[in-house]
Enzyme design. Sequence first.
Site, PDB file in Angstrom:
ATOM      1  N   ASP A  23       0.832  -1.194   0.000  1.00 15.23           N
ATOM      2  CA  ASP A  23       0.000   0.000   0.000  1.00 15.23           C
ATOM      3  C   ASP A  23       0.872   1.252   0.000  1.00 15.23           C
ATOM      4  O   ASP A  23       1.950   1.265   0.602  1.00 15.23           O
ATOM      5  CB  ASP A  23      -0.905  -0.003   1.239  1.00 15.23           C
ATOM      6  CG  ASP A  23      -2.011   1.032   1.163  1.00 15.23           C
ATOM      7  OD1 ASP A  23      -2.346   1.473   0.040  1.00 15.23           O
ATOM      8  OD2 ASP A  23      -2.540   1.400   2.220  1.00 15.23           O
ATOM      9  N   GLY A  24       0.399   2.283  -0.681  1.00 13.87           N
ATOM     10  CA  GLY A  24       1.070   3.577  -0.625  1.00 13.87           C
ATOM     11  C   GLY A  24       1.650   4.060  -1.938  1.00 13.87           C
ATOM     12  O   GLY A  24       2.277   5.124  -1.980  1.00 13.87           O
ATOM     13  N   ASN A  25       1.433   3.332  -3.031  1.00 14.78           N
ATOM     14  CA  ASN A  25       1.973   3.773  -4.322  1.00 14.78           C
ATOM     15  C   ASN A  25       1.439   5.143  -4.724  1.00 14.78           C
ATOM     16  O   ASN A  25       2.178   6.019  -5.180  1.00 14.78           O
ATOM     17  CB  ASN A  25       1.631   2.758  -5.418  1.00 14.78           C
ATOM     18  CG  ASN A  25       2.368   1.456  -5.261  1.00 14.78           C
ATOM     19  OD1 ASN A  25       3.336   1.362  -4.512  1.00 14.78           O
ATOM     20  ND2 ASN A  25       1.916   0.436  -5.976  1.00 14.78           N
ATOM     21  N   TRP A  28       2.807   7.912  -2.497  1.00 13.71           N
ATOM     22  CA  TRP A  28       4.224   8.140  -2.827  1.00 13.71           C
ATOM     23  C   TRP A  28       4.327   9.061  -4.043  1.00 13.71           C
ATOM     24  O   TRP A  28       5.125   9.999  -4.061  1.00 13.71           O
ATOM     25  CB  TRP A  28       4.891   6.801  -3.096  1.00 13.71           C
ATOM     26  CG  TRP A  28       6.359   6.861  -3.368  1.00 13.71           C
ATOM     27  CD1 TRP A  28       7.370   6.724  -2.467  1.00 13.71           C
ATOM     28  CD2 TRP A  28       6.994   7.078  -4.644  1.00 13.71           C
ATOM     29  NE1 TRP A  28       8.590   6.847  -3.085  1.00 13.71           N
ATOM     30  CE2 TRP A  28       8.388   7.066  -4.421  1.00 13.71           C
ATOM     31  CE3 TRP A  28       6.521   7.292  -5.933  1.00 13.71           C
ATOM     32  CZ2 TRP A  28       9.312   7.245  -5.457  1.00 13.71           C
ATOM     33  CZ3 TRP A  28       7.434   7.472  -6.961  1.00 13.71           C
ATOM     34  CH2 TRP A  28       8.811   7.455  -6.726  1.00 13.71           C
ATOM     35  N   ASN A  71     -10.495  -3.140  -6.601  1.00 13.42           N
ATOM     36  CA  ASN A  71      -9.664  -2.230  -7.405  1.00 13.42           C
ATOM     37  C   ASN A  71     -10.236  -1.941  -8.783  1.00 13.42           C
ATOM     38  O   ASN A  71      -9.819  -0.973  -9.446  1.00 13.42           O
ATOM     39  CB  ASN A  71      -8.241  -2.782  -7.550  1.00 13.42           C
ATOM     40  CG  ASN A  71      -7.410  -2.649  -6.294  1.00 13.42           C
ATOM     41  OD1 ASN A  71      -6.446  -3.383  -6.105  1.00 13.42           O
ATOM     42  ND2 ASN A  71      -7.772  -1.724  -5.408  1.00 13.42           N
ATOM     43  N   ARG A 197      -5.402  -1.699   8.777  1.00 17.10           N
ATOM     44  CA  ARG A 197      -6.512  -2.609   8.474  1.00 17.10           C
ATOM     45  C   ARG A 197      -6.004  -3.645   7.474  1.00 17.10           C
ATOM     46  O   ARG A 197      -4.964  -3.444   6.851  1.00 17.10           O
ATOM     47  CB  ARG A 197      -7.710  -1.843   7.909  1.00 17.10           C
ATOM     48  CG  ARG A 197      -7.383  -1.013   6.674  1.00 17.10           C
ATOM     49  CD  ARG A 197      -8.609  -0.242   6.179  1.00 17.10           C
ATOM     50  NE  ARG A 197      -8.297   0.543   5.000  1.00 17.10           N
ATOM     51  CZ  ARG A 197      -7.824   1.782   5.032  1.00 17.10           C
ATOM     52  NH1 ARG A 197      -7.608   2.377   6.196  1.00 17.10           N
ATOM     53  NH2 ARG A 197      -7.553   2.439   3.915  1.00 17.10           N
ATOM     54  N   ILE A 198      -6.770  -4.730   7.306  1.00 14.39           N
ATOM     55  CA  ILE A 198      -6.275  -5.803   6.434  1.00 14.39           C
ATOM     56  C   ILE A 198      -7.058  -5.904   5.127  1.00 14.39           C
ATOM     57  O   ILE A 198      -6.740  -6.740   4.282  1.00 14.39           O
ATOM     58  CB  ILE A 198      -6.242  -7.164   7.161  1.00 14.39           C
ATOM     59  CG1 ILE A 198      -7.599  -7.530   7.742  1.00 14.39           C
ATOM     60  CG2 ILE A 198      -5.198  -7.142   8.246  1.00 14.39           C
ATOM     61  CD1 ILE A 198      -7.615  -8.909   8.362  1.00 14.39           C
TER      62      ILE A 198
END
EC number: 2.5.1.-
Length: 255
Positions: A23-25, A28, A71, A197-198
């Site tokens: 997570d976080g693309n 970033w 997604n 969270r998952i």
Amino acid sequence: MPPAHKQPLPNATLPTHVAIIMDGNGRWAKQRGLPRLEGHRRGAKAVRSTLTAAFEAGVKYLTLYAFSVENWKRPQDEVGGLMRLLNYFLKQELKTLQKNKISLRTIGRTDALPPSVRKELAATIKATAHHKDRALILALNYGSRTEIADAAAAYARAVAAGKENPDDVSWDAFARHLYTAEIPDPDLVIRTSGETRISNFLLMQSAYAEFIFTPVLWPDFGKAELLACLAEYAKRERRFGQTGEQVAGREKSEK
């Protein structure tokens, strides 16, 4: 998170199976004024370094949450870019998988992926199928609730066919119908980007997993960050319902 380790940990207790929510693309890229797809491209590079580091450390199974059933709701240009990036990754990393004797597997409703992606996945899976000791598992068009629904339907069909007895139902019997039937449950689940969270990922399989949530955005995650997670995991006491004294006694008898 503990400080990052730059060298492999000698004699550490290693997880057999590590699962990562990458997570976080997007964040970033936003922080750098770049398009979201550039974040995904940099995230693909993080996959390579993490993949290599995990198997060098002794991990046997690495599952990456690459594309969820949710997604598809993203902008179509981003979804299309992700599919093209996946195709490129598979073509580029086949040599790496072969060199390191790693098989590729998938979990999820992959039949809904674009034909070009399905073709490349099938070719890579076939080319690496003979590697039995280590596996990279890509969760593609995956959602744990979807998996459970599919498993329930498969179990019901098995009961109707006389292959399962509902009077003898157990977790092991039901788990045979999950996407992960031939894969051990994850020992360690890592989520990057600071979210805690998952997100519908391996809900049943991670019932006894250890969790680590790191603030590092996925494109910045690599060998040092993974080794830090493995070091933290090695400190954990996994009791599975037993007392600490029982665990200590069991570990002593196994030495």
